[in-house]
Design an enzyme around this catalytic site. Structure first.
Site, PDB file in Angstrom:
ATOM      1  N   LYS A  99      30.977  58.282 -15.735  1.00  0.00           N
ATOM      2  CA  LYS A  99      31.341  59.668 -16.088  1.00  0.00           C
ATOM      3  C   LYS A  99      32.830  59.918 -16.396  1.00  0.00           C
ATOM      4  O   LYS A  99      33.208  59.913 -17.537  1.00  0.00           O
ATOM      5  CB  LYS A  99      30.836  60.607 -15.006  1.00  0.00           C
ATOM      6  N   PHE A 128      20.199  59.763  -7.465  1.00  0.00           N
ATOM      7  CA  PHE A 128      20.100  59.615  -8.914  1.00  0.00           C
ATOM      8  C   PHE A 128      20.970  58.446  -9.340  1.00  0.00           C
ATOM      9  O   PHE A 128      22.169  58.426  -9.071  1.00  0.00           O
ATOM     10  CB  PHE A 128      20.544  60.882  -9.649  1.00  0.00           C
ATOM     11  N   ASP A 176      27.420  54.044  -5.481  1.00  0.00           N
ATOM     12  CA  ASP A 176      27.342  54.600  -6.825  1.00  0.00           C
ATOM     13  C   ASP A 176      28.301  55.783  -6.874  1.00  0.00           C
ATOM     14  O   ASP A 176      27.995  56.874  -6.387  1.00  0.00           O
ATOM     15  CB  ASP A 176      25.896  55.035  -7.126  1.00  0.00           C
TER      16      ASP A 176
HETATM   17  C1  LIG Z   1      25.164  60.551 -14.040  1.00  0.00           C
HETATM   18  C2  LIG Z   1      24.883  59.561 -13.000  1.00  0.00           C
HETATM   19  C3  LIG Z   1      24.329  58.300 -13.294  1.00  0.00           C
HETATM   20  C4  LIG Z   1      23.852  57.939 -14.685  1.00  0.00           C
HETATM   21  O1  LIG Z   1      24.907  57.862 -15.593  1.00  0.00           O
HETATM   22  P1  LIG Z   1      24.586  57.752 -17.178  1.00  0.00           P
HETATM   23  O2  LIG Z   1      25.951  57.544 -17.779  1.00  0.00           O
HETATM   24  O3  LIG Z   1      23.934  59.031 -17.582  1.00  0.00           O
HETATM   25  O4  LIG Z   1      23.696  56.587 -17.355  1.00  0.00           O
HETATM   26  C5  LIG Z   1      24.186  57.385 -12.279  1.00  0.00           C
HETATM   27  N1  LIG Z   1      24.553  57.690 -11.012  1.00  0.00           N
HETATM   28  C6  LIG Z   1      25.093  58.870 -10.686  1.00  0.00           C
HETATM   29  C7  LIG Z   1      25.503  59.131  -9.282  1.00  0.00           C
HETATM   30  C8  LIG Z   1      25.276  59.854 -11.659  1.00  0.00           C
HETATM   31  O5  LIG Z   1      25.768  61.041 -11.328  1.00  0.00           O
END
Ligand SMILES: *Cc1c(COP(=O)(O)O)cnc(C)c1O
Length: 400
Positions: free
Chosen positions: A254, A140, A225
């Site tokens: 986050k 994700f 990420d």
């Molecule tokens: C939550 C998340 C995202 C997206 O972040 P947003 O602030 O909602 O755009 C991207 N990568 C990972 C691993 C995430 O957990």
């Protein structure tokens, strides 16, 4: 209109886009892990804004930093130097593999920036054909058009075609498949060191170090990420430290500013140099308010003993989850690292989430059957015990 009698939950349906499967409550205040809803009912928050609240709610140091900064300067454009942004960049780079930081507003935006940086890195060398990014199935990376294409879950892309070109997906943890997927066009491999939304999945031992070596051998950039795994979540400031593998680019969001919207892209000088004045920008990115919040969060996480406590509490949460798991046949597996833990159920997890919420514990279900625990990093052993008692009783009501 008396606000006390105003029905916000009905108003939500009337006025707000219907994009979330929202829980039927509205949280109005909190302190630490304790939150209260609009009916005055109390809960223990074991999801912490999905890892966006590492210091819990109303943490005094964070509240003070935000109030102080708001009274001085909330926002100025990035056409000026921004003191808290420089401070935050210094803290992030001095405590990671990276040399430089760029700030934006969310995880998706940070990943967009990382993808742009990888493309620019090769185009600066005249290698304009090298723009392809390999990511993992079940990953994700966000909801923008490019990060949707990067995300290895087709369900999120349905209805938003045509898909942004330049991405392919291989199975997370399958090194041979990754090696086979590389072509002359591969610019970068993008990986969550631990998959979050995809169900709290940890890669096989050695996988990430083999990926690092593959990238070095082929001259490919490695992007981690760490939007979910970063900021102390796994017991280290960044999850990559657990695996002894450093990326070339890392994305954060986050937990970075304790719930104030922010995202960051950090990289080594060698890579960061590809962005020149005008290459990339953001109006709000790294503004005084969000950066001051980020500095307060980082100072707290880097304070003496904080990460040791995260590791201890992570170990404790894990062992208590395992104690409960053996008593209930509906639990397939417990997995995770630090304070990013999950129980994988044999059945859909929505019922358990509802039962636990009614009993005063907030958790979240991802990948349909995976119950995710992402408590604020300040969680105590007593709070874990309180949650575990309710989890045990709630699991007894679920049958496989
Ligand atoms: C939550 C998340 C995202 C997206 O972040 P947003 O602030 O909602 O755009 C991207 N990568 C990972 C691993 C995430 O957990």
């Amino acid at each position: 209109m008396a606000m006390q009698s105003f029905d916000f939950i009905s108003a939500n349906q009337e006025y707000v886009f219907n994009t979330y499967g929202r829980s039927p409550i509205m949280l109005v205040e909190g302190n630490g892990l304790r939150v209260k809803d609009s009916d005055g009912k109390e809960y223990l928050d074991f999801i912490g804004g999905i890892a966006a609240c590492p210091l819990g709610h109303a943490h005094p140091a964070l509240v003070e930093a935000i109030c102080k900064q708001a009274g001085k300067l909330i926002h100025v454009s990035n056409i000026f130097h921004i003191e808290p942004q420089i401070e935050l960049a210094k803290l992030l780079t001095e405590n990671s593999f990276a040399d430089k930081a760029f700030f934006c507003n969310s995880g998706a935006e940070a990943n967009e920036g990382a993808i742009k940086l990888a493309r620019k890195f090769f185009s600066e060398k005249g290698d304009t054909d090298r723009y392809h990014v390999i990511t993992m199935e079940n990953s994700f990376h966000g909801r923008t058009l490019a990060t949707l294409a990067a995300t290895g879950q087709t369900k999120y892309r349905l209805g938003f075609e045509p898909e942004t070109p330049g991405f392919s997906h291989v199975q997370f943890g399958d090194y041979q498949a990754l090696e086979r997927a590389i072509t002359q066009k591969t610019a970068a491999i993008m990986i969550e060191p631990i998959q979050g939304e995809g169900g709290v999945r940890i890669p096989p031992a050695d996988y990430l170090s083999k990926v690092r070596k593959l990238c070095d051998d082929k001259g490919i950039l490695l992007i981690f990420d760490e939007v979910q795994t970063g900021m102390g979540r796994t017991g280290k400031l960044f999850a990559y430290e657990n695996f002894g593998v450093e990326p070339d680019i890392m994305t954060l969001a986050k937990g970075l500013a304790g719930g104030v919207p922010i995202g960051a892209l950090v990289a080594t000088n060698h890579v960061a140099e590809a962005f020149k004045p005008g290459s990339h920008a953001s109006t709000f990115g790294g503004n005084p308010l969000s950066s001051a919040a980020g500095v307060a969060v980082l100072n707290e996480i880097l304070s003496n003993g904080f990460l040791d406590r995260v590791r201890i509490m992570g170990g404790y949460l894990r062992s208590r989850l395992e104690d409960v798991a053996v008593k209930h046949s509906v639990v397939k597996e417990v997995r995770g690292l630090g304070l990013m833990q999950a129980i994988d159920l044999k059945v859909a997890g929505a019922d358990l989430v509802n039962i636990m919420r009614d009993a005063g514990i907030l958790i979240n279900c991802t990948s349909e059957k995976v119950i995710r625990f992402l408590p604020p990093l300040i969680v105590t052993g007593a709070e874990i015990d309180e949650m575990i008692i309710i989890l045990d009783a709630s699991l007894a009501k679920i049958t496989d």
